[in-house]
Enzyme design. Structure first.
Site, mmCIF file in Angstrom:
data_model
loop_
_atom_site.group_PDB
_atom_site.id
_atom_site.type_symbol
_atom_site.label_atom_id
_atom_site.label_comp_id
_atom_site.label_asym_id
_atom_site.label_seq_id
_atom_site.Cartn_x
_atom_site.Cartn_y
_atom_site.Cartn_z
ATOM 1 N N HIS A 173 1.166 -1.351 -0.052
ATOM 2 C CA HIS A 173 0.129 0.065 -0.137
ATOM 3 C C HIS A 173 1.049 1.127 0.254
ATOM 4 C CE1 HIS A 173 -3.740 -1.909 0.336
ATOM 5 N NE2 HIS A 173 -3.587 -2.765 1.378
ATOM 6 N N ASP B 273 -8.568 -4.769 6.188
ATOM 7 C CA ASP B 273 -9.149 -5.726 5.337
ATOM 8 C C ASP B 273 -10.445 -6.687 5.778
ATOM 9 O OD1 ASP B 273 -7.980 -4.925 2.594
ATOM 10 O OD2 ASP B 273 -6.456 -5.103 3.247
ATOM 11 N N ARG C 239 6.677 -6.484 3.258
ATOM 12 C CA ARG C 239 5.998 -6.722 2.867
ATOM 13 C C ARG C 239 6.006 -6.566 0.960
ATOM 14 N NH1 ARG C 239 -0.451 -5.258 5.053
ATOM 15 N NH2 ARG C 239 0.228 -3.407 4.073
ATOM 16 N N GLU D 18 -7.104 -11.391 6.621
ATOM 17 C CA GLU D 18 -7.631 -10.524 6.756
ATOM 18 C C GLU D 18 -8.651 -10.177 5.760
ATOM 19 O OE1 GLU D 18 -4.693 -7.596 4.301
ATOM 20 O OE2 GLU D 18 -3.987 -9.417 3.493
ATOM 21 N N ASP E 116 17.090 -12.481 -2.151
ATOM 22 C CA ASP E 116 17.771 -11.768 -2.895
ATOM 23 C C ASP E 116 18.172 -11.083 -2.597
ATOM 24 O OD1 ASP E 116 17.984 -14.406 -3.894
ATOM 25 O OD2 ASP E 116 17.767 -13.777 -6.221
#
Length: 259
Positions: free
Chosen positions: A48, A178, A73, A152, A87
């Site tokens: 977000h 959510d 996230r 969520e 990585d």
């Protein structure tokens, strides 16, 4: 030489409280300032906020060695994205909108090298291996990767027992915003029905042997979640802290200087 130790993973797996802050301003300078604030961990948000792989890596670079652990996230639980984030040096991942045990297992596979998983083997190019400087990276990396899945919505809540049964997941993170929307209370994460669902989920996660986590600015809910055994709790968001501070400063200055 093995992969670097992940203190956040070790702490939450022992039930030790880790207090965190969300980073959505998508800037390494802000991340560096945040790392000096004293939070145990921060979440660099790619779902977000306007982060991409390069901005996330820049934030990982300034957070390294700060004493504040970096969680990342991604925007979605995608195997290719997860490979890139790992990585780039992320050791703790929070995967949004996990709705089934099968999806949770796919995320475990994505952070695990073959033959037990599907993570692409490209460590020679990777910051994670110190550009081939960590000789045992391929055989030790998985032990230090912390995988958190985010539940969520009602589908995820219904599948919570299946998700908890997946080996290789370190914790489950509940997303009240959510969940509230999916329950018919959009913008009302503090609704009693939503809070009850959140607390029930936290209790089930802890009883299921996984670390439980949440992001909430509601201090009463923070306390209730901790009382049930939640071990990683994000209590602030850089965006709201900055926006709120700027608004108060502007209003205060205008009031002070008003004739």
């Amino acid at each position: 030489m093995p992969a670097p130790h992940n203190p956040f993973k070790a702490a939450i797996n022992k039930g030790e409280l880790q207090v965190g802050c969300w980073l959505g301003l998508a800037d390494a300078y802000v991340a560096e300032i945040s790392a000096s604030a004293g939070f145990d961990w921060v979440c660099v948000d790619g779902e977000h906020s306007p982060n991409d792989l390069r901005s996330i890596m820049a934030q990982l670079q300034v957070l390294k060695g700060s004493g504040t652990h970096a969680m990342v996230r991604p925007p979605v639980g995608d195997t290719a994205l997860i490979k890139q984030y790992l990585d780039a040096g992320a050791q703790s991942l929070l995967i949004p909108m996990v709705e089934s045990g099968a999806q949770a297992q796919a995320m475990v596979d994505a952070v695990t090298y073959p033959p037990h998983g599907v993570r692409g083997v490209g460590s020679a190019l990777a910051r994670a291996s110190d550009f081939s400087g960590i000789a045992d990276y391929l055989t030790t990396a998985r032990d230090e990767i912390c995988l958190i899945v985010q539940v969520e919505n009602r589908l995820g809540m219904d599948a919570l027992d299946d998700i908890l049964a997946v080996e290789g997941i370190d914790g489950v993170f509940i997303g009240p915003a959510d969940l509230a929307a999916d329950m018919g209370f959009i913008g009302q994460a503090g609704a009693p029905e939503v809070k009850a669902a959140v607390l029930s989920a936290i209790e089930r996660i802890v009883k299921g042997g996984k670390a439980a986590g949440i992001l909430t600015l509601d201090k009463e809910l923070q306390t209730a979640c901790r009382a049930l055994g939640a071990s990683f709790i994000a209590t602030e968001i850089d965006v709201t802290l900055f926006a709120g501070g700027m608004r108060r400063a502007a209003a205060g200055s205008k009031a002070h200087l008003a004739v």
